[in-house]
Write a protein that holds these residues in place. Sequence first.
Motif, mmCIF file in Angstrom:
data_model
loop_
_atom_site.group_PDB
_atom_site.id
_atom_site.type_symbol
_atom_site.label_atom_id
_atom_site.label_comp_id
_atom_site.label_asym_id
_atom_site.label_seq_id
_atom_site.Cartn_x
_atom_site.Cartn_y
_atom_site.Cartn_z
ATOM 1 N N PHE A 94 40.872 90.846 58.016
ATOM 2 C CA PHE A 94 40.609 89.323 58.740
ATOM 3 C C PHE A 94 40.346 88.351 57.658
ATOM 4 N N GLU A 95 39.668 88.589 56.660
ATOM 5 C CA GLU A 95 39.347 87.697 55.677
ATOM 6 C C GLU A 95 40.839 87.497 54.723
ATOM 7 N N LYS A 96 41.535 88.328 54.470
ATOM 8 C CA LYS A 96 43.015 88.195 54.037
ATOM 9 C C LYS A 96 43.789 87.342 54.605
ATOM 10 N N THR A 97 43.779 87.553 56.109
ATOM 11 C CA THR A 97 44.640 86.995 57.152
ATOM 12 C C THR A 97 44.053 85.459 57.007
ATOM 13 N N PHE B 161 46.348 82.142 55.879
ATOM 14 C CA PHE B 161 46.684 80.953 56.657
ATOM 15 C C PHE B 161 45.933 79.541 56.204
ATOM 16 N N THR B 162 45.192 79.546 55.581
ATOM 17 C CA THR B 162 44.561 78.406 54.872
ATOM 18 C C THR B 162 45.205 77.681 53.914
ATOM 19 N N PHE B 163 45.908 76.614 54.108
ATOM 20 C CA PHE B 163 46.813 75.937 53.041
ATOM 21 C C PHE B 163 46.289 75.140 52.165
ATOM 22 N N ARG B 164 45.108 74.329 52.375
ATOM 23 C CA ARG B 164 44.488 73.163 51.637
ATOM 24 C C ARG B 164 43.703 73.971 50.525
ATOM 25 N N ALA B 165 43.934 73.572 49.355
ATOM 26 C CA ALA B 165 43.306 74.311 48.320
ATOM 27 C C ALA B 165 41.835 73.940 48.297
ATOM 28 N N GLU B 166 41.154 73.123 48.531
ATOM 29 C CA GLU B 166 39.906 73.078 48.739
ATOM 30 C C GLU B 166 39.160 73.802 50.125
ATOM 31 N N LYS B 167 39.752 74.141 51.042
ATOM 32 C CA LYS B 167 39.245 74.929 51.892
ATOM 33 C C LYS B 167 39.487 76.532 51.453
ATOM 34 N N LYS B 168 40.532 76.961 50.939
ATOM 35 C CA LYS B 168 40.752 78.159 50.469
ATOM 36 C C LYS B 168 39.522 78.450 49.460
ATOM 37 N N ALA B 169 39.593 77.737 48.587
ATOM 38 C CA ALA B 169 38.385 77.834 47.704
ATOM 39 C C ALA B 169 37.185 78.049 48.076
ATOM 40 N N LYS B 170 36.646 77.117 49.177
ATOM 41 C CA LYS B 170 35.531 77.100 49.993
ATOM 42 C C LYS B 170 35.131 78.387 50.576
ATOM 43 N N LYS B 171 36.455 78.976 51.407
ATOM 44 C CA LYS B 171 36.300 80.218 52.164
ATOM 45 C C LYS B 171 36.328 81.359 51.058
ATOM 46 N N GLU C 147 42.208 78.367 42.999
ATOM 47 C CA GLU C 147 42.317 77.256 43.927
ATOM 48 C C GLU C 147 41.590 76.082 43.449
ATOM 49 N N ALA C 148 40.675 76.102 42.647
ATOM 50 C CA ALA C 148 40.319 74.917 42.232
ATOM 51 C C ALA C 148 40.921 74.081 41.317
#
Length: 114
Positions: free
Chosen positions: A44-47, A51-61, A102-103
């Motif tokens: 679930f985490e990998k999925t 599907f998170t496309f913005r670098a800021e959101k992906k780094a935060k997750k 991602e940062a």
Amino acid sequence: MKKYLILAMFFVLTLALISPVSALAKTKAGTKSGSFFYFFDKAFEKTNLFFTFRAEKKAKKALEYADERLAEAEESASENKPEAVAEAMENYQKNISLAETEAKAIKDKAKTKT
């Protein structure tokens, strides 16, 4: 006497409202290694990251998942399970590396400082 009580209540309320909530909250470990559902948790985490496309959101997750892995490592260490600690720390390192990558990809330099 009432003055001191009111002053003490004011001080406690002020302290509670000023202190950051994130500093008071502790991340829960979630599903630990060795559990039947651990595979689904990781999938679930990998999925979710895929599907998170913005670098800021992906780094935060990725940082949130790394924090969860660290909590899992702490719990596994308290339960004296060195294999689970090693696996959790490996996953922690992967998430930290992803967050760092991602940062670096973030174009707006002001967003990388927060």
